[in-house]
Design a protein around this motif. Structure first.
Motif, mmCIF file in Angstrom:
data_model
loop_
_atom_site.group_PDB
_atom_site.id
_atom_site.type_symbol
_atom_site.label_atom_id
_atom_site.label_comp_id
_atom_site.label_asym_id
_atom_site.label_seq_id
_atom_site.Cartn_x
_atom_site.Cartn_y
_atom_site.Cartn_z
ATOM 1 N N ASN A 21 86.440 57.462 19.511
ATOM 2 C CA ASN A 21 85.307 56.986 18.708
ATOM 3 C C ASN A 21 85.741 55.827 17.820
ATOM 4 O OD1 ASN A 21 83.540 59.005 19.663
ATOM 5 N ND2 ASN A 21 84.470 60.466 18.241
ATOM 6 N N VAL A 22 85.746 54.634 18.387
ATOM 7 C CA VAL A 22 86.191 53.459 17.655
ATOM 8 C C VAL A 22 85.047 52.926 16.798
ATOM 9 C CG1 VAL A 22 87.066 51.109 17.878
ATOM 10 C CG2 VAL A 22 87.862 52.877 19.441
ATOM 11 N N ASP A 23 85.324 52.689 15.524
ATOM 12 C CA ASP A 23 84.356 52.122 14.599
ATOM 13 C C ASP A 23 84.118 50.654 14.973
ATOM 14 O OD1 ASP A 23 82.979 51.035 12.432
ATOM 15 O OD2 ASP A 23 84.281 51.933 10.922
ATOM 16 N N PRO A 24 82.880 50.258 15.256
ATOM 17 C CA PRO A 24 82.599 48.864 15.633
ATOM 18 C C PRO A 24 83.026 47.860 14.553
ATOM 19 C CG PRO A 24 80.629 50.233 15.886
ATOM 20 C CD PRO A 24 81.685 51.090 15.272
ATOM 21 N N GLU A 25 82.986 48.263 13.299
ATOM 22 C CA GLU A 25 83.402 47.369 12.216
ATOM 23 C C GLU A 25 84.892 47.070 12.313
ATOM 24 O OE1 GLU A 25 82.825 45.179 8.514
ATOM 25 O OE2 GLU A 25 81.858 45.495 10.428
ATOM 26 N N LEU A 26 85.696 48.081 12.646
ATOM 27 C CA LEU A 26 87.135 47.857 12.819
ATOM 28 C C LEU A 26 87.407 46.953 14.019
ATOM 29 C CD1 LEU A 26 88.556 51.405 12.016
ATOM 30 C CD2 LEU A 26 88.791 49.330 10.648
ATOM 31 N N THR A 27 86.611 47.100 15.053
ATOM 32 C CA THR A 27 86.753 46.241 16.229
ATOM 33 C C THR A 27 86.439 44.794 15.868
ATOM 34 O OG1 THR A 27 86.140 48.071 17.668
ATOM 35 C CG2 THR A 27 85.980 45.871 18.605
ATOM 36 N N ARG A 28 85.366 44.573 15.107
ATOM 37 C CA ARG A 28 84.980 43.223 14.692
ATOM 38 C C ARG A 28 86.084 42.586 13.855
ATOM 39 N NH1 ARG A 28 83.791 40.790 10.322
ATOM 40 N NH2 ARG A 28 83.613 42.697 9.106
ATOM 41 N N VAL A 29 86.604 43.349 12.885
ATOM 42 C CA VAL A 29 87.653 42.832 12.004
ATOM 43 C C VAL A 29 88.922 42.531 12.801
ATOM 44 C CG1 VAL A 29 89.188 43.447 10.091
ATOM 45 C CG2 VAL A 29 86.751 43.906 9.924
ATOM 46 N N ALA A 30 89.327 43.430 13.674
ATOM 47 C CA ALA A 30 90.529 43.215 14.486
ATOM 48 C C ALA A 30 90.370 41.970 15.354
ATOM 49 C CB ALA A 30 90.815 44.439 15.353
ATOM 50 N N SER A 31 89.189 41.771 15.904
ATOM 51 C CA SER A 31 88.931 40.597 16.738
ATOM 52 C C SER A 31 88.999 39.313 15.915
ATOM 53 C CB SER A 31 87.558 40.732 17.403
ATOM 54 O OG SER A 31 87.259 39.589 18.155
ATOM 55 N N ALA A 32 88.356 39.312 14.745
ATOM 56 C CA ALA A 32 88.380 38.122 13.881
ATOM 57 C C ALA A 32 89.813 37.802 13.448
ATOM 58 C CB ALA A 32 87.482 38.332 12.663
ATOM 59 N N ILE A 33 90.578 38.821 13.081
ATOM 60 C CA ILE A 33 91.961 38.607 12.657
ATOM 61 C C ILE A 33 92.790 38.056 13.809
ATOM 62 C CG2 ILE A 33 94.088 39.788 11.939
ATOM 63 C CD1 ILE A 33 92.268 41.607 10.212
ATOM 64 N N PHE A 34 92.595 38.588 14.991
ATOM 65 C CA PHE A 34 93.328 38.109 16.172
ATOM 66 C C PHE A 34 93.064 36.614 16.392
ATOM 67 C CE2 PHE A 34 93.419 37.270 20.775
ATOM 68 C CZ PHE A 34 94.749 37.561 21.032
ATOM 69 N N ILE A 35 91.795 36.229 16.312
ATOM 70 C CA ILE A 35 91.420 34.821 16.504
ATOM 71 C C ILE A 35 92.045 33.947 15.418
ATOM 72 C CG2 ILE A 35 89.461 33.215 16.411
ATOM 73 C CD1 ILE A 35 87.813 35.520 17.778
ATOM 74 N N LEU A 36 91.970 34.406 14.169
ATOM 75 C CA LEU A 36 92.525 33.625 13.061
ATOM 76 C C LEU A 36 94.041 33.500 13.158
ATOM 77 C CD1 LEU A 36 90.256 35.016 10.227
ATOM 78 C CD2 LEU A 36 90.298 32.646 11.063
ATOM 79 N N GLU A 37 94.709 34.566 13.551
ATOM 80 C CA GLU A 37 96.166 34.510 13.707
ATOM 81 C C GLU A 37 96.546 33.533 14.815
ATOM 82 O OE1 GLU A 37 97.735 38.819 12.108
ATOM 83 O OE2 GLU A 37 97.068 38.705 14.188
ATOM 84 N N LYS A 38 95.767 33.495 15.883
ATOM 85 C CA LYS A 38 96.041 32.540 16.971
ATOM 86 C C LYS A 38 95.880 31.104 16.495
ATOM 87 C CE LYS A 38 94.995 33.155 21.229
ATOM 88 N NZ LYS A 38 94.306 33.364 22.507
ATOM 89 N N LYS A 39 95.041 30.897 15.479
ATOM 90 C CA LYS A 39 94.842 29.563 14.905
ATOM 91 C C LYS A 39 95.910 29.244 13.857
ATOM 92 C CE LYS A 39 89.822 29.412 15.534
ATOM 93 N NZ LYS A 39 89.649 28.166 16.251
ATOM 94 N N GLY A 40 96.795 30.204 13.582
ATOM 95 C CA GLY A 40 97.906 29.962 12.678
ATOM 96 C C GLY A 40 97.698 30.424 11.245
ATOM 97 N N PHE A 41 96.603 31.118 10.970
ATOM 98 C CA PHE A 41 96.364 31.592 9.613
ATOM 99 C C PHE A 41 97.217 32.836 9.328
ATOM 100 C CE2 PHE A 41 92.463 29.233 10.485
ATOM 101 C CZ PHE A 41 92.405 28.428 9.360
ATOM 102 N N PRO A 42 97.887 32.866 8.165
ATOM 103 C CA PRO A 42 98.715 34.024 7.816
ATOM 104 C C PRO A 42 97.866 35.183 7.282
ATOM 105 C CG PRO A 42 98.941 32.314 6.146
ATOM 106 C CD PRO A 42 98.016 31.778 7.205
ATOM 107 N N ILE A 43 97.751 36.228 8.078
ATOM 108 C CA ILE A 43 96.988 37.415 7.692
ATOM 109 C C ILE A 43 97.890 38.623 7.892
ATOM 110 C CG2 ILE A 43 94.961 38.836 8.165
ATOM 111 C CD1 ILE A 43 93.564 36.328 9.186
ATOM 112 N N SER A 44 97.994 39.443 6.860
ATOM 113 C CA SER A 44 98.797 40.666 6.928
ATOM 114 C C SER A 44 97.885 41.851 6.694
ATOM 115 C CB SER A 44 99.880 40.667 5.847
ATOM 116 O OG SER A 44 100.683 39.529 5.951
#
Length: 115
Positions: A21-44
């Motif tokens: 039962n994956v929370d859709p909000e966690l999926t959205r956040v994980a996806s956004a972070i993945f995209i931002l990290e690929k663009k070089g933004f430092p997110i921890s």
């Protein structure tokens, strides 16, 4: 370049995107972070279950937790300042903080081709 740190509540894995039962909000956040990290933004991200020391080491986070309790999580810091408490940032907030377009934070869903 701005730095974002996300302090997650205790999750079963680093992103919380696991299990039946994956929370859709966690999926959205994980996806956004993945995209931002690929663009070089430092997110921890720090998971309370796996990284409790990070919650103690960051004085601002520790203070908010003492005042509001675990309901304050998730907590988001941008450049060392608490920007959001008790919920994950929207894609609009990520975009505003980092100077990117909101449309750049969503992945296009694959389309099926009908034969």
């Amino acid at each position: 370049m701005k730095t974002i740190k996300i302090f997650d509540p205790a999750l079963c894995c680093p992103t919380g995107v696991c299990g039946p039962n994956v929370d859709p909000e966690l999926t959205r956040v994980a996806s956004a972070i993945f995209i931002l990290e690929k663009k070089g933004f430092p997110i921890s991200r720090f998971n309370l279950a796996n990284d409790p020391a990070a919650f103690v080491e960051h004085k601002e986070v520790n203070q908010v937790l003492h005042e509001k309790g675990p309901e304050a999580l998730p907590l988001v810091m941008v450049d060392g300042k608490v920007e959001k408490v008790s919920s994950y940032p929207s894609n609009e907030e990520f975009a505003s903080w980092l100077g990117v377009e909101v449309k750049d934070l969503t992945t296009e869903k694959p389309r099926k081709t009908l034969l």
